[in-house]
Design an enzyme around this catalytic site. Structure first.
Site, PDB file in Angstrom:
ATOM      1  N   LYS A  33     -15.135  -2.933   1.257  1.00 36.93           N
ATOM      2  CA  LYS A  33     -14.705  -1.554   0.993  1.00 36.93           C
ATOM      3  C   LYS A  33     -14.747  -1.357  -0.522  1.00 36.93           C
ATOM      4  O   LYS A  33     -14.072  -2.080  -1.270  1.00 36.93           O
ATOM      5  CB  LYS A  33     -13.286  -1.327   1.519  1.00 36.93           C
ATOM      6  CG  LYS A  33     -12.794   0.091   1.274  1.00 36.93           C
ATOM      7  CD  LYS A  33     -11.349   0.257   1.703  1.00 36.93           C
ATOM      8  CE  LYS A  33     -10.794   1.524   1.068  1.00 36.93           C
ATOM      9  NZ  LYS A  33      -9.332   1.546   1.086  1.00 36.93           N
TER      10      LYS A  33
ATOM     11  N   GLY B 241      -1.374   6.397  -1.483  1.00 38.16           N
ATOM     12  CA  GLY B 241       0.056   6.079  -1.517  1.00 38.16           C
ATOM     13  C   GLY B 241       0.986   7.271  -1.551  1.00 38.16           C
ATOM     14  O   GLY B 241       2.202   7.103  -1.622  1.00 38.16           O
TER      15      GLY B 241
ATOM     16  N   GLY C  95      -3.599   8.624   1.784  1.00 33.95           N
ATOM     17  CA  GLY C  95      -2.775   9.832   1.773  1.00 33.95           C
ATOM     18  C   GLY C  95      -2.143  10.203   3.094  1.00 33.95           C
ATOM     19  O   GLY C  95      -1.193  10.984   3.127  1.00 33.95           O
TER      20      GLY C  95
ATOM     21  N   ASN D  67      -2.225   2.553   5.381  1.00 32.72           N
ATOM     22  CA  ASN D  67      -1.503   1.396   4.848  1.00 32.72           C
ATOM     23  C   ASN D  67      -0.081   1.784   4.420  1.00 32.72           C
ATOM     24  O   ASN D  67       0.898   1.410   5.048  1.00 32.72           O
ATOM     25  CB  ASN D  67      -2.266   0.772   3.690  1.00 32.72           C
ATOM     26  CG  ASN D  67      -1.649  -0.540   3.173  1.00 32.72           C
ATOM     27  OD1 ASN D  67      -2.199  -1.193   2.322  1.00 32.72           O
ATOM     28  ND2 ASN D  67      -0.503  -0.967   3.687  1.00 32.72           N
ATOM     29  N   THR D  68       0.026   2.588   3.348  1.00 24.43           N
ATOM     30  CA  THR D  68       1.347   2.889   2.780  1.00 24.43           C
ATOM     31  C   THR D  68       2.316   3.461   3.819  1.00 24.43           C
ATOM     32  O   THR D  68       3.485   3.071   3.862  1.00 24.43           O
ATOM     33  CB  THR D  68       1.199   3.894   1.606  1.00 24.43           C
ATOM     34  OG1 THR D  68       0.373   3.299   0.618  1.00 24.43           O
ATOM     35  CG2 THR D  68       2.545   4.229   0.994  1.00 24.43           C
TER      36      THR D  68
END
Lengths: 258, 375
Positions: A98, A159, A186, A207-208
């Site tokens: 990535k 994030g 996001g 993820n976040t």
């Protein structure tokens, strides 16, 4: 509904949710998060991988059946991203990469030009390249030409958990770009991932929103379900939108064709 | 333009009066905004913000977890030399202090590196006194070449250098630079630094910017709290960090919050930054600059370091010795200052995990083709 597999990089996946490994309080939670989400592709920042550490190597916590997606987090130029990708391959992390090229540390917005340059070099070297970019049609087209395996536009800055702020631009990419569109960065709520999938995105990377939830495992499960629900809604062909109410029992139904 | 005109402009303001004039409404506006201006930062540092610390803490905690997760980067310092030509009246390395001076030879650097690497540490901060004859740029380059075999990330906390000198260190593997201005009070500065190269306020003030220009990935700044009114120095530190962040978006800007500690000299702080002051300082900084790194050193006690973990901390030192050669040789040496947290890397890791934080040892590996094995 027939089997709906997600094809990427020559492989087929059941899940359209890609997960991340950053920001967890403890990496040992990663297997439970992966299981709950059903995710089969997982990204890991190569800058954090420490193969010398027997106990703290994040790769040790990634379930073996998952497709490892090393990322070039920390790269500020195409050159750095290329070197990180080559290092990942030399370390035995495979051919998937990535691309993240970021030189703005305040908003962490990706540099499209440098990303396209790195994509072109690495695709020619046989990598399966998944570039993280702004939701921009011209950049996306250049990535298609460069040999990317997918385009990963941001929903909002990394994030931030601010959701699908780039909605209209992502919609254009879905419409115009032939490669898989994976909404990355996001997305803060399962409903936002669901919306992206309803629009026709091929997958979402989260993820976040999972790592910083009070209960990451349950949130991972919620995201897995939301992505699936959104995909099913997209495939089932949602009804058209109208400005005025359309009665389900029309008043003029008694009129025949003749 | 450099940071100096901005520093001078703030220095000319009646800052004590401005802090005193902040109202509770100013503080509420500052806390609840989506972004914070320098005026908001001042409001959050003011005495009027003290009743709002819990509210600020809740927001700081959310922002920190959002941008950094529940992770803490780990590093340890390595003192290469304590020879110094400065007479900073608050520092244990002051050239007039009667302490044993030492300087590591290459083989000793390697011994220290092995001892530190055995603890699992991957990020190293190398320090020297300000004595170019003992710790020349060439000496630092050769030390970095030795150390880069053991540590993927090496930072420096040394005397102020020229851009070309920083660039030469970047080329051999240094990726971070720390420079404490000590105080941003230009009038007070000469009293605290009566002799030596550090006496040059401007040269030191602009050193972080020179490091940014030279290609450092991380630039860490700070004021030594206690030399002047902590609120004034904290305000200027934050404004300085914001200036660097804006002008050099490709550099990670970080801030340290060191407080005066006992040391070999007789200097007594002009003011004492209490625990509450430290907390207010950190919270205001996090709300002003959500993405700035915040380092808390072993100057602070283990208890305090653990209590402030959720408030914005992103980087901590452990296994610290402020003595030259202190990692591989134990002796009757004198460090730069006394530390309060003597925990080893393993002990700090265990405590971080207990509090729900992941210690991160490796966060970057310099892949510059100018050194090491080309990939």
């Amino acid at each position: 509904m027939s089997e709906d597999l997600f094809e990427l990089g020559g492989r087929k996946f059941n899940s359209r949710l890609l997960s991340g490994t950053g920001k967890f309080a403890d990496d040992s939670i990663i297997p439970a998060v992966c299981e709950a989400s059903g995710s089969e592709i997982i990204t890991v920042a190569l800058r954090r991988v420490d193969l010398e550490s027997k106990t703290d190597n994040v790769i040790n916590f990634i379930p073996k059946h998952m497709q490892l997606l090393p990322n070039t987090s920390g790269a500020r130029t195409a050159d750095e991203a290329v070197r990180i990708a080559r290092l990942a391959r030399a370390m035995g992390c495979g051919d998937w990469i990535k691309i993240e090229v970021i030189s703005d540390n305040k908003y962490l917005l990706p540099d499209g030009y440098e990303t396209a340059k790195a994509t072109e070099i690495l695709a020619k070297e046989g990598f399966i390249v998944l570039p993280y970019v702004n939701a921009d049609l011209y950049i996306a087209r250049s990535l298609v030409d460069a040999g990317a395996a997918a385009v990963m536009p941001l929903g909002s800055p990394i994030g931030t958990n601010r959701g699908l702020q780039t909605r209209e631009m992502v919609r254009i990419l879905i419409e115009e770009i032939s490669l898989p569109i994976i909404v990355d960065a996001g997305i803060g709520r399962p409903s936002e991932a669901c919306e992206a999938m309803e629009m026709g995105a091929d997958a979402c990377l989260v993820n976040t929103a999972i790592a910083t939830a009070c209960d990451p495992v349950t949130m991972a499960k919620a995201f897995g379900r939301a992505v699936k629900a959104g995909r099913e809604a997209y495939l089932s062909g949602p009804g058209a939108k109208h400005r005025q109410a359309m009665a389900s029992s029309p008043l003029t139904g008694f009129l025949s064709e003749d | 333009m450099s940071f100096y005109p901005i520093c001078a402009e703030y220095g000319a303001l009646p800052l004590a009066e401005k802090f005193a004039a902040v109202t509770e409404d100013d503080v509420r506006r500052a806390i609840n905004g989506t972004t914070a201006s320098p005026e908001d930062f001042m409001a959050m540092l003011s005495p009027a913000a003290v009743p709002f610390l819990e509210e600020m803490a809740q927001k700081a905690n959310k922002l920190t977890e959002q941008y950094f997760g529940k992770t803490i980067q780990m590093f340890t310092p390595l003192y290469l030399s304590n020879y110094c030509t400065n007479r900073c009246i608050y520092c244990g390395f002051n050239t007039t202090n009667n302490i044993k001076r030492d300087h590591l030879e290459p083989e000793q650097v390697e011994e220290e590196a092995k001892a530190i690497a055995a603890t699992g540490m991957k990020q190293l901060l190398i320090l020297t006194g300000d004595a170019r004859t003992k710790a020349s740029p060439e000496y630092l380059e050769s030390c970095t070449k030795i150390l880069s075999k053991y540590f993927p990330s090496i930072s420096i906390e040394i005397y102020a250098m020229e851009v070309e000198e920083y660039a030469a260190l970047v080329k051999v593997g240094v990726d971070g630079m720390t420079m404490f201005q000590e105080t941003y009070n230009e009038e007070l500065y000469p009293t605290l630094h009566p002799a030596g190269p550090k006496k040059d306020f401007h040269f030191r003030l602009n050193a972080p910017e020179r490091a940014c220009k030279a290609g450092m990935r991380v630039v860490n700044i700070g004021a030594l709290l206690g030399l002047d009114d902590w609120r004034k120095d904290s305000l200027l530190t934050g404004i300085h960090a914001a200036y660097l962040q804006k002008k050099y978006p490709n550099v990670d800007i970080a801030v340290s919050l060191p407080r005066m500690r006992p040391h070999a000299g007789s200097f007594q702080p002009a003011s004492i930054a209490t625990d509450r002051d430290m907390v207010q300082n950190m919270l205001a900084l996090r709300l002003f600059l959500p993405r700035v790194g915040i380092t808390v050193s072993t100057r602070e006690s283990p208890e305090f370091r653990e209590q402030i973990l959720p408030l914005g901390v992103t980087k901590m030192s452990a296994g610290v010795s402020t003595e030259v050669g202190g990692h591989s040789q134990k002796g009757e040496k004198v460090g730069q200052f006394d530390i309060s947290d003597g925990r080893s890397a393993a002990e700090l890791c265990a405590d971080l995990k207990k509090h729900g934080y992941q210690p991160v040892f490796k966060d970057w590996q310099c892949l510059d083709e100018h050194y090491g094995e080309p990939i």
